[in-house]
Structures are given as C-alpha cells and as structure tokens.
Design a protein around this motif. Sequence first.
Motif, PDB file in Angstrom:
ATOM      1  N   GLY A 188      54.095  95.507  57.128  1.00 36.79           N
ATOM      2  CA  GLY A 188      53.886  96.616  57.765  1.00 36.79           C
ATOM      3  C   GLY A 188      54.007  97.906  56.812  1.00 36.79           C
ATOM      4  N   TRP A 189      54.155  97.523  55.715  1.00 34.09           N
ATOM      5  CA  TRP A 189      54.507  98.449  54.679  1.00 34.09           C
ATOM      6  C   TRP A 189      53.234  98.703  53.890  1.00 34.09           C
ATOM      7  CZ3 TRP A 189      58.463  97.949  49.797  1.00 34.09           C
ATOM      8  CH2 TRP A 189      58.451  99.465  49.440  1.00 34.09           C
ATOM      9  N   TYR A 190      52.582  97.666  53.076  1.00 38.30           N
ATOM     10  CA  TYR A 190      51.515  97.907  52.053  1.00 38.30           C
ATOM     11  C   TYR A 190      50.090  97.888  52.954  1.00 38.30           C
ATOM     12  CZ  TYR A 190      54.757  96.769  48.209  1.00 38.30           C
ATOM     13  OH  TYR A 190      55.755  96.904  47.232  1.00 38.30           O
ATOM     14  N   LEU A 191      50.155  97.773  54.205  1.00 37.94           N
ATOM     15  CA  LEU A 191      48.870  97.969  54.991  1.00 37.94           C
ATOM     16  C   LEU A 191      49.400  98.516  56.066  1.00 37.94           C
ATOM     17  CD1 LEU A 191      45.861  97.079  54.899  1.00 37.94           C
ATOM     18  CD2 LEU A 191      46.579  95.501  56.962  1.00 37.94           C
ATOM     19  N   THR A 206      60.765  87.116  61.027  1.00 38.52           N
ATOM     20  CA  THR A 206      61.086  85.903  60.277  1.00 38.52           C
ATOM     21  C   THR A 206      60.975  86.044  58.960  1.00 38.52           C
ATOM     22  OG1 THR A 206      60.475  84.571  62.371  1.00 38.52           O
ATOM     23  CG2 THR A 206      61.052  83.355  60.203  1.00 38.52           C
ATOM     24  N   LYS A 207      59.987  86.731  58.347  1.00 40.88           N
ATOM     25  CA  LYS A 207      59.651  86.759  57.044  1.00 40.88           C
ATOM     26  C   LYS A 207      60.343  88.111  56.202  1.00 40.88           C
ATOM     27  CE  LYS A 207      57.044  83.365  58.306  1.00 40.88           C
ATOM     28  NZ  LYS A 207      55.886  83.497  58.512  1.00 40.88           N
ATOM     29  N   TYR A 208      59.772  89.119  56.187  1.00 38.01           N
ATOM     30  CA  TYR A 208      60.573  89.975  55.161  1.00 38.01           C
ATOM     31  C   TYR A 208      61.690  90.699  55.931  1.00 38.01           C
ATOM     32  CZ  TYR A 208      57.765  88.589  51.322  1.00 38.01           C
ATOM     33  OH  TYR A 208      57.005  88.020  50.187  1.00 38.01           O
ATOM     34  N   PRO A 258      62.600  97.010  51.765  1.00 41.74           N
ATOM     35  CA  PRO A 258      61.861  97.518  50.634  1.00 41.74           C
ATOM     36  C   PRO A 258      62.383  97.136  49.214  1.00 41.74           C
ATOM     37  CG  PRO A 258      62.377  99.146  52.229  1.00 41.74           C
ATOM     38  CD  PRO A 258      63.273  97.963  52.491  1.00 41.74           C
ATOM     39  N   LEU A 259      63.416  97.073  48.942  1.00 42.71           N
ATOM     40  CA  LEU A 259      63.947  96.630  47.558  1.00 42.71           C
ATOM     41  C   LEU A 259      63.415  94.993  47.406  1.00 42.71           C
ATOM     42  CD1 LEU A 259      67.621  97.572  47.226  1.00 42.71           C
ATOM     43  CD2 LEU A 259      65.832  98.391  45.760  1.00 42.71           C
ATOM     44  N   ARG A 260      63.697  94.188  48.535  1.00 47.54           N
ATOM     45  CA  ARG A 260      63.315  92.944  47.997  1.00 47.54           C
ATOM     46  C   ARG A 260      61.859  92.882  47.898  1.00 47.54           C
ATOM     47  NH1 ARG A 260      63.734  90.710  52.842  1.00 47.54           N
ATOM     48  NH2 ARG A 260      64.998  92.175  54.086  1.00 47.54           N
ATOM     49  N   ILE A 261      61.094  93.591  48.811  1.00 44.48           N
ATOM     50  CA  ILE A 261      59.579  93.273  48.541  1.00 44.48           C
ATOM     51  C   ILE A 261      59.163  94.034  46.925  1.00 44.48           C
ATOM     52  CG2 ILE A 261      57.445  94.217  49.557  1.00 44.48           C
ATOM     53  CD1 ILE A 261      58.365  93.869  52.358  1.00 44.48           C
ATOM     54  N   ARG A 262      59.624  95.020  46.863  1.00 40.29           N
ATOM     55  CA  ARG A 262      59.174  95.434  45.341  1.00 40.29           C
ATOM     56  C   ARG A 262      59.568  94.356  44.444  1.00 40.29           C
ATOM     57  NH1 ARG A 262      61.695 100.403  46.300  1.00 40.29           N
ATOM     58  NH2 ARG A 262      60.151 101.731  47.139  1.00 40.29           N
ATOM     59  N   HIS A 263      60.776  93.814  44.458  1.00 38.17           N
ATOM     60  CA  HIS A 263      61.256  92.784  43.347  1.00 38.17           C
ATOM     61  C   HIS A 263      60.360  91.634  43.543  1.00 38.17           C
ATOM     62  CE1 HIS A 263      63.660  90.187  40.793  1.00 38.17           C
ATOM     63  NE2 HIS A 263      63.384  89.366  41.942  1.00 38.17           N
ATOM     64  N   VAL A 264      60.009  91.269  44.675  1.00 38.35           N
ATOM     65  CA  VAL A 264      59.243  89.874  44.668  1.00 38.35           C
ATOM     66  C   VAL A 264      57.805  90.142  44.595  1.00 38.35           C
ATOM     67  CG1 VAL A 264      58.144  88.941  46.720  1.00 38.35           C
ATOM     68  CG2 VAL A 264      60.610  88.486  46.453  1.00 38.35           C
ATOM     69  N   GLY A 304      49.992  97.689  47.822  1.00 36.90           N
ATOM     70  CA  GLY A 304      50.650  96.679  47.184  1.00 36.90           C
ATOM     71  C   GLY A 304      50.701  95.180  47.534  1.00 36.90           C
ATOM     72  N   SER A 305      51.283  94.266  47.087  1.00 41.59           N
ATOM     73  CA  SER A 305      51.299  92.663  47.401  1.00 41.59           C
ATOM     74  C   SER A 305      52.532  92.238  47.473  1.00 41.59           C
ATOM     75  CB  SER A 305      50.420  92.113  46.244  1.00 41.59           C
ATOM     76  OG  SER A 305      50.956  92.107  45.122  1.00 41.59           O
TER      77      SER A 305
END
Length: 389
Positions: A188-191, A206-208, A258-264, A304-305
């Motif tokens: 729900g962040w990058y789209l 379940t995921k991010y 957000p931190l986890r997603i940016r890192h990943v 982002g991805s």
Amino acid sequence: MTTKQPATLLIHPERAVPGGFRSLVPGTERASTVLFENVSKWKNRSGFDESIYTYGTSGTPTTRDLQNRLAEWEGGFATVLFPSGLAAVAYAFLPFVAPGDHVLIPANVYDPVKTLANGLLKRMNVTVEQYDPLVGAGIAAQIKPNTRLVWVETPGSITMEVSDLPAIAAAAHAAGALVAIDNTYSAGWYLRAFELGADISVHALTKYPAGHSDLVMGAITARDEATWKRVKDMALQTGQCCAPDDIYLVLRGLPTMPLRIRHVERVTTDIARWIRTRPEVKLVLHPALPDCPGHDVWKRDFTGSTGVFSFVLHDQYGADAAARFIEALEFFGIGASWGGIGSLALTYDLAKSRTRWPHQGALIRLNIGLEDERDLKADLERGFAALTM
Ligand SMILES: *Cc1c(COP(=O)(O)O)cnc(C)c1O
C-alpha cells in the motif's frame, strides 16, 4: 458496599487500576463479551457503528487501532480485518457477486484465487474469466453487462507482470464494475491504489505489515462508505475477526515497515541487477528492471519496488537444475509466503499454471529477507555453482 466472596472478587475486584497511562505502544484489548453501560445502549447497538464496541467479533480497541492505521496509510474510507490474506481476498469477491454474475481475474493471479474461482464462486454460479495482465484498456472487450468486479494484482504473483491499473479501472468503471486490487506487493506504499482507480484494496498483512513471519492476517480497505458497508456486512454475517494478540503483533510491525521495505528494496534491486549479469540467466522479472513485462507502467505508477522477484534460467537448465540451485542455498529457505525476516527461494512449474508462458527455462522466485546482503550473494553463488554439477 456489597460484600463479595473470593471467587466473585476475582471477576469484580475492589481496587481499580489507575488510568492515565500513556506509552508509545498500543495496548492489547481482548474480549468476547463487551459490557454496556445500560439497557438502552445494549438495545441500540450496531455492528456497523465503529465508534462503539458491541462484541468480540466486531472488534476491540486493538482491532479499531489497526483498522484506522491501515485506512489512513492507504487513504481509504475504512478497513475490515480478516484472519488471513486469503480470507480477505475471498471477502473482496463475496459481497459483490450473485448467481449469474461475471468477474475477471488476471492470468497471473495469486494461485489460490483460481481455486476460489473454481470452487466456491463456481458453486455460486459466478463465472470467472481470466485476462492477460498486460491487456490494459483492451480489457473493455472482456467486460460484459453482468461483470461485477475486475480483480487486479500488480505486479502479478511469480511472473511479476505490471498491470495498467488506471486503464483497467477506467474500462471497468465505464461498465459499472468494481475494481479490487491485491496490493500486497507494494504494502500500500509504493502503489496508491485509490488514487489510481481501485475501489477496494486487499492486503496480506502476513507479509510486510506483520513483517516477522509469525502470523497470518488480511485486510480489505474500501474507497468509500458504501463499499466498506458491503464488506463489513458480510464479515459480520459470517463472524470474521482476528485475535487481538495477533493484531497487536501487526501494530508492532507497522512502525518499522517503511524502514524494512526501504532496506529490502535496495538489497533486492542490487541482487536482481547482479543476477541479470549471470550467464546462466535468461531474464530477470523484477519490476524495476527492463526485462519485466510492464516495466514502463511500473515507472509511471509505482514509487518503488519490494523484496520479491523471479528469474528465468536459460533453456538448458530444467526443473532438476532449479531444484539443485535452491537446495544448495543455506540462507534462503524453501517455503511459501514472503515479506518476513528470512530469505526464501522457490521454483514453479509454469507450464501448469500459465495459459501463455513463452519461456522454456525454469523459473526461480526469491524473497529477499533481512540477512546481510554479502551473505545472500555468496549463497546465490553457491546456487549458480550447483546448476552445472
Ligand atoms: C500471501 C499472499 C496472499 C495471501 O495471504 P495469506 O495471509 O498467506 O493467506 C494473497 N495475495 C498475495 C499476492 C500474497 O502474496
């Protein structure tokens, strides 16, 4: 004061817990029974009134807290929680279809959606037809007078095609159909689903959002009140709810998402680019890389991805080679799901699940977890070495 026996005191204590407690962490409120102040409030209760509490199945403050945060995060009207991502998927269809209706799903859809289509939806006499995820505005040709819902998943599971959500939504809306998106990939962040035309956004929390591989949960966020009410009604009718302890774990995961997603995102893009240079690899299906079908749409619509992508080996490497690759890995586990702590690798037989899949070579899907990038690359080197053993 009424005198109480010890067993009664255990349920109705004399000493109140002091109020006024504040911390950065939300509380965990569990309940089956919710107590009402008086008979009139009991008689006038409604499960649709989210400003009050009525019973455990319709939620406690812990439930409302997560619902509110998710609705705000995505910019929707309100959110309903479900005990798994797949349950949320099912409840995005069920309130909106009746016998004789028609719905469209993409050919690259998360596989259990096809099982739902061939099972419960078929038994309800709802016709489910597949469309090419790259069809764009051309989807208009497949929309019928009885089409109630167009399902979008972008990028699609495993083969990662990026769909043109605004074009699909415009065609669906012109015919009076709803547009629901499985927005799990971008969390729900990058789209921005609602800004691009979706009416319903579905997530596997379940995921991010949960992020730690320790629970399953799902959510439906609706663009407007009328759509939310249909989903909420079906959830209330069938007693769909989540345990506050699990909800707390999602609330605990959200601030670091957000931190986890940016890192990943950074590590995954690095690894995907490196895999693209490998001589064993025919193409890399990562939305930020040009090989990925719909890459231009991704550039236009996404900001982002995330951490899941696939690659296809050259034709000389078949299913056995892909299995050797995966089994040579030490840090990548063999297992479903993604978006949690650990890296994962799987291979899929697309000849079975894709009506149009032009590639011969085996496909490997990776989920990049939170391990150190250097260890993950060294691990994948071991996988490539195992291909030719
Ligand atoms: C994982 C997943 C789901 C289902 O979520 P669960 O909580 O595992 O049931 C639905 N859609 C997509 C795209 C997923 O990746």
